[in-house]
Design a protein around this motif. Structure first.
Motif: not given
Length: 211
Positions: A54-79
């Motif tokens: 997700a972060v790699w795509l965003a760094a290249r101009g994509w607008r990314v929706t990152a989905i996962d079943v784990s809230r803990v994982a998504l907190e790491r994505v956001a951080a």
């Protein structure tokens, strides 16, 4: 523990909570190769984990929706998105693919190594295909059955591994009118958890929805 338990929020929250990092943090190599010729747009990163893709795509101009079943994982994505200056291009959402509808439509829908039980895979992957916008791309990458180590079957029954051709068959009429751009077994060097090298094969399916 049943195979189904491995797809619950409780399982993945506990797993992520037990370690500061599980994955390498690098984007999947197939994603890097297959997205290189696509113009940035909106992307859905399915099973986003800690956000390497997700972060790699965003760094290249994509607008990314990152989905996962784990809230803990998504907190790491956001951080991580915040730390790398792309938080304005990454949105996270807790989604259980067994119970929830995939949100929105996207120019790119990508899922890597989501090893689903064979009985469940067609319906879930058809749901991902339905989330691809007209003219958009669906990229599915998984472990090909060829060459999988015997120890993999301790937690993953054989039907959780499919070839690219089998994925096309399972998607069936969900791909009517689509262009199958890549459907192949692709080899790569890998490292086992104990550090030993191993050669593995990925099942790579890239398809484009008609406009």
């Amino acid at each position: 523990m049943s195979v189904r338990d491995q797809f619950t929020a409780a399982f993945w929250d506990e797993r992520y909570g037990s370690s500061e990092r599980i994955w390498s943090g690098e984007p999947n190599a197939v994603l890097v190769a297959e997205v290189a010729d696509l113009a940035p747009g909106t992307a859905l990163d399915v099973g986003s984990g800690e956000g390497g893709d997700a972060v790699w795509l965003a760094a290249r101009g994509w607008r990314v929706t990152a989905i996962d079943v784990s809230r803990v994982a998504l907190e790491r994505v956001a951080a991580r998105a915040e730390a790398e200056g792309v938080a304005d291009r990454v949105t996270t959402a807790v989604v259980d693919l067994y119970a929830d509808t995939v949100p929105g439509t996207h120019d790119l829908v990508t899922a890597h190594f989501m090893q689903l039980p064979g009985a469940d895979r067609p319906a879930i992957f058809r749901g991902l295909a339905a989330a691809v916008a007209p003219g958009g791309t669906l990229l599915l990458v998984g472990h090909d059955p060829e060459g999988m180590p015997p120890e993999a079957h301790e937690h993953h029954p054989p039907d959780m591994f499919a070839t690219a051709g089998e994925l096309v068959t399972e998607l069936g009429d969900a791909l009517d009118g689509w262009t199958v751009e890549v459907a192949e077994r692709r080899g790569r060097d890998a490292v086992q958890p104990d550090g030993r090298p191993r050669f593995l094969y990925d099942a790579v399916l890239r398809t484009r929805r008609p406009t």
